[in-house]
Design a protein around this motif. Sequence first.
Motif, PDB file in Angstrom:
ATOM      1  N   GLU A  39       0.953  -1.364  -0.220  1.00 37.48           N
ATOM      2  CA  GLU A  39       0.129  -0.310  -0.604  1.00 37.48           C
ATOM      3  C   GLU A  39       0.957   1.357   0.217  1.00 37.48           C
ATOM      4  O   GLU A  39       1.652   1.395   0.601  1.00 37.48           O
ATOM      5  CB  GLU A  39      -1.268   0.172   1.071  1.00 37.48           C
ATOM      6  CG  GLU A  39      -1.879   1.131   1.316  1.00 37.48           C
ATOM      7  CD  GLU A  39      -2.601   0.901   2.490  1.00 37.48           C
ATOM      8  OE1 GLU A  39      -2.950   2.519   3.169  1.00 37.48           O
ATOM      9  OE2 GLU A  39      -2.462   0.443   3.312  1.00 37.48           O
ATOM     10  N   ASP A  40       0.708   2.382  -1.057  1.00 33.73           N
ATOM     11  CA  ASP A  40       1.300   3.193  -0.861  1.00 33.73           C
ATOM     12  C   ASP A  40       0.387   4.698   0.268  1.00 33.73           C
ATOM     13  O   ASP A  40      -0.809   5.000   0.339  1.00 33.73           O
ATOM     14  CB  ASP A  40       0.765   4.124  -2.137  1.00 33.73           C
ATOM     15  CG  ASP A  40       2.160   3.509  -3.081  1.00 33.73           C
ATOM     16  OD1 ASP A  40       3.532   3.105  -2.790  1.00 33.73           O
ATOM     17  OD2 ASP A  40       1.286   3.582  -4.478  1.00 33.73           O
ATOM     18  N   PHE A  41       1.074   4.934   1.436  1.00 29.55           N
ATOM     19  CA  PHE A  41       0.779   5.920   2.574  1.00 29.55           C
ATOM     20  C   PHE A  41       0.552   7.041   1.714  1.00 29.55           C
ATOM     21  O   PHE A  41       0.129   7.940   2.732  1.00 29.55           O
ATOM     22  CB  PHE A  41       1.500   5.186   3.235  1.00 29.55           C
ATOM     23  CG  PHE A  41       1.344   3.920   4.268  1.00 29.55           C
ATOM     24  CD1 PHE A  41      -0.200   3.814   5.225  1.00 29.55           C
ATOM     25  CD2 PHE A  41       2.117   3.164   3.752  1.00 29.55           C
ATOM     26  CE1 PHE A  41      -0.288   2.829   5.485  1.00 29.55           C
ATOM     27  CE2 PHE A  41       1.498   1.567   4.210  1.00 29.55           C
ATOM     28  CZ  PHE A  41       0.574   1.519   5.296  1.00 29.55           C
ATOM     29  N   VAL A  42       1.685   7.770   1.233  1.00 26.84           N
ATOM     30  CA  VAL A  42       1.702   9.488   0.446  1.00 26.84           C
ATOM     31  C   VAL A  42       1.383   8.876  -0.469  1.00 26.84           C
ATOM     32  O   VAL A  42       1.401   8.832  -1.422  1.00 26.84           O
ATOM     33  CB  VAL A  42       3.182   9.084   0.299  1.00 26.84           C
ATOM     34  CG1 VAL A  42       3.983  10.913  -0.322  1.00 26.84           C
ATOM     35  CG2 VAL A  42       4.743   8.900   2.134  1.00 26.84           C
ATOM     36  N   GLN A  80       9.483  10.085   0.019  1.00 27.90           N
ATOM     37  CA  GLN A  80       7.596   9.495  -0.582  1.00 27.90           C
ATOM     38  C   GLN A  80       8.120   7.868  -0.279  1.00 27.90           C
ATOM     39  O   GLN A  80       7.512   7.148  -0.021  1.00 27.90           O
ATOM     40  CB  GLN A  80       7.672   9.372  -1.861  1.00 27.90           C
ATOM     41  CG  GLN A  80       6.612   8.233  -2.718  1.00 27.90           C
ATOM     42  CD  GLN A  80       5.963   8.939  -3.614  1.00 27.90           C
ATOM     43  OE1 GLN A  80       6.477   9.305  -4.438  1.00 27.90           O
ATOM     44  NE2 GLN A  80       4.594   8.716  -3.976  1.00 27.90           N
ATOM     45  N   ASP A  81       9.701   7.348  -0.951  1.00 30.90           N
ATOM     46  CA  ASP A  81       9.595   6.593  -0.547  1.00 30.90           C
ATOM     47  C   ASP A  81       9.437   6.063   1.339  1.00 30.90           C
ATOM     48  O   ASP A  81       9.544   4.282   1.448  1.00 30.90           O
ATOM     49  CB  ASP A  81      11.317   5.507  -1.139  1.00 30.90           C
ATOM     50  CG  ASP A  81      11.042   4.989  -2.084  1.00 30.90           C
ATOM     51  OD1 ASP A  81      10.565   4.139  -2.186  1.00 30.90           O
ATOM     52  OD2 ASP A  81      12.046   3.558  -0.991  1.00 30.90           O
ATOM     53  N   LYS A  91       8.600   7.576   3.802  1.00 31.73           N
ATOM     54  CA  LYS A  91       7.768   6.943   4.746  1.00 31.73           C
ATOM     55  C   LYS A  91       6.712   5.833   4.250  1.00 31.73           C
ATOM     56  O   LYS A  91       6.197   5.837   5.118  1.00 31.73           O
ATOM     57  CB  LYS A  91       6.590   8.327   4.450  1.00 31.73           C
ATOM     58  CG  LYS A  91       5.607   8.489   5.324  1.00 31.73           C
ATOM     59  CD  LYS A  91       5.424   9.359   6.744  1.00 31.73           C
ATOM     60  CE  LYS A  91       4.605   9.247   7.151  1.00 31.73           C
ATOM     61  NZ  LYS A  91       5.078   9.562   8.627  1.00 31.73           N
ATOM     62  N   ASN A  92       6.701   5.545   3.349  1.00 29.19           N
ATOM     63  CA  ASN A  92       6.316   4.202   3.568  1.00 29.19           C
ATOM     64  C   ASN A  92       6.810   2.812   3.420  1.00 29.19           C
ATOM     65  O   ASN A  92       6.045   2.471   3.705  1.00 29.19           O
ATOM     66  CB  ASN A  92       6.291   4.314   1.500  1.00 29.19           C
ATOM     67  CG  ASN A  92       5.094   4.920   0.795  1.00 29.19           C
ATOM     68  OD1 ASN A  92       3.547   5.258   0.926  1.00 29.19           O
ATOM     69  ND2 ASN A  92       4.956   5.053  -0.964  1.00 29.19           N
ATOM     70  N   CYS A 119       5.594   3.398   7.602  1.00 27.10           N
ATOM     71  CA  CYS A 119       4.278   3.298   7.815  1.00 27.10           C
ATOM     72  C   CYS A 119       3.936   1.459   7.615  1.00 27.10           C
ATOM     73  O   CYS A 119       3.296   0.824   8.832  1.00 27.10           O
ATOM     74  CB  CYS A 119       3.385   4.053   6.814  1.00 27.10           C
ATOM     75  SG  CYS A 119       3.390   5.614   7.259  1.00 27.10           S
ATOM     76  N   LEU A 120       4.536   1.323   6.698  1.00 26.40           N
ATOM     77  CA  LEU A 120       4.791  -0.353   6.328  1.00 26.40           C
ATOM     78  C   LEU A 120       5.284  -0.670   7.512  1.00 26.40           C
ATOM     79  O   LEU A 120       4.750  -2.154   8.498  1.00 26.40           O
ATOM     80  CB  LEU A 120       5.893  -0.802   5.239  1.00 26.40           C
ATOM     81  CG  LEU A 120       4.507  -0.553   3.622  1.00 26.40           C
ATOM     82  CD1 LEU A 120       5.257  -1.275   2.782  1.00 26.40           C
ATOM     83  CD2 LEU A 120       3.041  -1.498   4.384  1.00 26.40           C
ATOM     84  N   CYS A 133      12.633  -1.536  -0.312  1.00 26.92           N
ATOM     85  CA  CYS A 133      13.292   0.046   0.266  1.00 26.92           C
ATOM     86  C   CYS A 133      14.712  -0.699   0.387  1.00 26.92           C
ATOM     87  O   CYS A 133      15.464   0.217  -0.228  1.00 26.92           O
ATOM     88  CB  CYS A 133      13.426   0.165   2.323  1.00 26.92           C
ATOM     89  SG  CYS A 133      13.616   1.335   2.604  1.00 26.92           S
TER      90      CYS A 133
END
Length: 184
Positions: free
Chosen positions: A68-71, A121-122, A124-125, A128-129, A145
């Motif tokens: 899932e993308d959180f950003v 973006q990378d 933060k995703n 969050c994961l 990552c």
Amino acid sequence: MSDKEDIVFSRNTVEFVTVAAEYCAFLERANEYTRKELVDTLLKLLPLLYLKAQMLSSEERINDDDFEDFVTEDSYEVLRITLAEILSDKDAYLDVFVAEMKYSDTPVTKNISEDLADIYQDIKNFVCLFQVGINETMHDAIVECYSHFGQYWGQTLVNTLRALHDIRYNSPEENDDYYRDDEF
């Protein structure tokens, strides 16, 4: 402890997660800082992020599921614009480490604000994961990552660091404002 738990709870992973979360939190508060404060902090934080990313393990993913993308596009764009406003006339820089440069007679211009937002973006995703707390998801988030670090954002980070270094150290005659104590 299984192999997938070894990578998830290793010292290197915990340290990377800590620095990654701090990078994200710092950029999310970027509007609270002057350009000088932003540049000075990033010149300390980005090398640490790079170092800690290098210390991650190269592993295979457990699952092939997409993450899932959180950003969101909107949150990305808000961050990019905020950074661009703070950096103002110092946002653009010439980049020589881009594929298009091989075929171009003119320099390729990049923006620090966009690079920082791309890295954010990378990262933060990933953060969050990782916060989901499921070992397999955390494991695969680390693997992805680390892969993205090698393929993309590691080079972006180094290029951006070079541009930030230039703002801070290499153009004092053009950037007398940098050395003032007040805001820009």
